[in-house]
Write a protein that holds these residues in place. Sequence first.
Motif, PDB file in Angstrom:
ATOM      1  N   VAL A 176      30.251  37.818  38.373  1.00 40.57           N
ATOM      2  CA  VAL A 176      31.714  37.690  38.495  1.00 40.57           C
ATOM      3  C   VAL A 176      32.036  37.702  37.021  1.00 40.57           C
ATOM      4  N   LYS A 232      25.002  32.760  45.230  1.00 38.91           N
ATOM      5  CA  LYS A 232      25.121  33.386  43.866  1.00 38.91           C
ATOM      6  C   LYS A 232      25.931  32.623  42.695  1.00 38.91           C
ATOM      7  N   TRP A 288      33.448  42.608  39.344  1.00 42.29           N
ATOM      8  CA  TRP A 288      31.663  42.415  39.499  1.00 42.29           C
ATOM      9  C   TRP A 288      30.731  43.624  38.801  1.00 42.29           C
ATOM     10  N   SER A 321      34.685  41.821  46.998  1.00 38.77           N
ATOM     11  CA  SER A 321      34.480  41.229  45.018  1.00 38.77           C
ATOM     12  C   SER A 321      36.000  40.819  44.221  1.00 38.77           C
ATOM     13  N   TYR A 322      36.352  40.022  44.867  1.00 42.49           N
ATOM     14  CA  TYR A 322      37.439  39.944  43.955  1.00 42.49           C
ATOM     15  C   TYR A 322      38.107  38.363  45.201  1.00 42.49           C
ATOM     16  N   PHE A 323      38.909  37.724  44.430  1.00 40.12           N
ATOM     17  CA  PHE A 323      39.800  36.395  44.870  1.00 40.12           C
ATOM     18  C   PHE A 323      40.820  36.876  44.788  1.00 40.12           C
ATOM     19  N   ALA A 336      48.102  28.288  40.728  1.00 40.87           N
ATOM     20  CA  ALA A 336      46.882  28.785  40.308  1.00 40.87           C
ATOM     21  C   ALA A 336      46.775  30.326  39.933  1.00 40.87           C
ATOM     22  N   PRO A 337      46.347  31.610  40.058  1.00 42.47           N
ATOM     23  CA  PRO A 337      45.976  32.829  39.851  1.00 42.47           C
ATOM     24  C   PRO A 337      46.181  32.921  41.271  1.00 42.47           C
ATOM     25  N   TYR A 366      29.313  31.445  43.992  1.00 40.65           N
ATOM     26  CA  TYR A 366      29.963  31.788  45.068  1.00 40.65           C
ATOM     27  C   TYR A 366      29.002  31.519  45.823  1.00 40.65           C
ATOM     28  N   PHE A 369      35.663  37.838  34.597  1.00 40.01           N
ATOM     29  CA  PHE A 369      37.004  37.814  34.037  1.00 40.01           C
ATOM     30  C   PHE A 369      36.925  38.342  32.451  1.00 40.01           C
ATOM     31  N   PRO A 405      25.465  33.430  35.551  1.00 37.18           N
ATOM     32  CA  PRO A 405      23.377  32.902  34.509  1.00 37.18           C
ATOM     33  C   PRO A 405      24.089  32.144  33.541  1.00 37.18           C
ATOM     34  N   HIS A 456      40.351  43.678  39.588  1.00 45.77           N
ATOM     35  CA  HIS A 456      41.141  43.549  40.099  1.00 45.77           C
ATOM     36  C   HIS A 456      41.460  42.724  38.748  1.00 45.77           C
ATOM     37  N   TYR A 483      45.374  39.256  38.060  1.00 42.80           N
ATOM     38  CA  TYR A 483      45.750  38.596  38.522  1.00 42.80           C
ATOM     39  C   TYR A 483      46.808  38.134  38.045  1.00 42.80           C
ATOM     40  N   GLN A 490      39.616  41.543  36.265  1.00 43.49           N
ATOM     41  CA  GLN A 490      38.050  41.168  36.847  1.00 43.49           C
ATOM     42  C   GLN A 490      37.535  41.970  37.335  1.00 43.49           C
ATOM     43  N   ASP A 516      22.306  41.611  35.053  1.00 41.27           N
ATOM     44  CA  ASP A 516      22.447  40.224  36.756  1.00 41.27           C
ATOM     45  C   ASP A 516      23.565  40.405  36.907  1.00 41.27           C
ATOM     46  N   TRP A 541      34.305  33.129  36.208  1.00 41.98           N
ATOM     47  CA  TRP A 541      33.783  31.622  37.441  1.00 41.98           C
ATOM     48  C   TRP A 541      32.340  31.824  36.932  1.00 41.98           C
ATOM     49  N   LEU A 550      46.351  37.142  42.830  1.00 41.70           N
ATOM     50  CA  LEU A 550      46.625  38.354  43.059  1.00 41.70           C
ATOM     51  C   LEU A 550      46.905  39.297  43.472  1.00 41.70           C
ATOM     52  N   TYR A 588      36.011  34.395  47.960  1.00 45.50           N
ATOM     53  CA  TYR A 588      35.973  35.806  47.668  1.00 45.50           C
ATOM     54  C   TYR A 588      35.557  36.920  48.066  1.00 45.50           C
ATOM     55  N   TYR A 625      38.979  25.357  39.928  1.00 49.93           N
ATOM     56  CA  TYR A 625      39.471  26.335  41.974  1.00 49.93           C
ATOM     57  C   TYR A 625      38.412  26.637  42.252  1.00 49.93           C
ATOM     58  N   VAL A 645      35.477  28.636  40.399  1.00 49.90           N
ATOM     59  CA  VAL A 645      36.051  29.370  39.221  1.00 49.90           C
ATOM     60  C   VAL A 645      36.699  28.097  38.675  1.00 49.90           C
ATOM     61  N   TRP A 699      43.480  31.059  47.040  1.00 46.26           N
ATOM     62  CA  TRP A 699      43.366  29.820  45.817  1.00 46.26           C
ATOM     63  C   TRP A 699      43.768  29.016  46.003  1.00 46.26           C
TER      64      TRP A 699
END
Lengths: 113, 109
Positions: B98, A56, B90, A100-102, B42-43, A48, B100, A59, B33, B35, B88, B95, A45, B45, A96, A92, A35, A105
């Motif tokens: 992730v 992934k 998904w 679907s969360y981080f 750093a972030p 991953y 944010f 895009p 989610h 952060y 954040q 397409d 992001w 959660l 993951y 960073y 990230v 870090w």
Amino acid sequence: HLQESGPGLVRPSETLSLTCTVSGDSISNYYWSWVRQPPGKGLEWVAYVYYAGTTKYNPSLKRRVAISVDTFNHQVSLQMSSVTAADTAVYYCATYTSSSYFDNWGQGALVTV
Amino acid sequence: SYMLTQAPSVSVAPGQTARLTCGGNNIGGKSVHWYQQKPGQAPVLVVYDDSKRPSGIPERFSGSNSGNTATLTISRVEAGDEADYSCQVWQSDDDHHVVFGGGTKLTVL
């Protein structure tokens, strides 16, 4: 514990290479992600990779980015080609989750183009 | 592409309640989610799956999500809560990737 490393300065049009070294935990059974955060801006992001190799990508960056995992050396790598000033950011490394969360870090590595 | 909208800044006095919102098309149908990120760090959660707290996060932090808005609520705000907060999700509508939000700067007056 996640530790990013790489050159702090990259010339425009060249390739940015970063490594995340994982310690204190197995690299298996996790998704590993990158990230980035440009100075003064929000989080973005990048990509991953699953320890087994599934990838992934964002895009908007897909054409220029490659992420890989080296389970033997406990490292996750990122390569970004044809960089411009817009790629200047703190990068960073993060775990993951399948939800679907981080959740963990690294401290981040500043890369300036 | 899917976008998450957050107010650039929110200010609140110590001891009061801060409500930080994250807007997105039918975001109530997604898991959100949150952060926390302090300067130079750093972030971290603070809320996952809309309303769950990771271990070590105070109960003062809570989340909700419905319709087109998700909300992070911080009760009894303390000076140490001053930070940037990012939402954040998904995104799986087209397409898959992730996304944010742009982040909200919480200032404790």
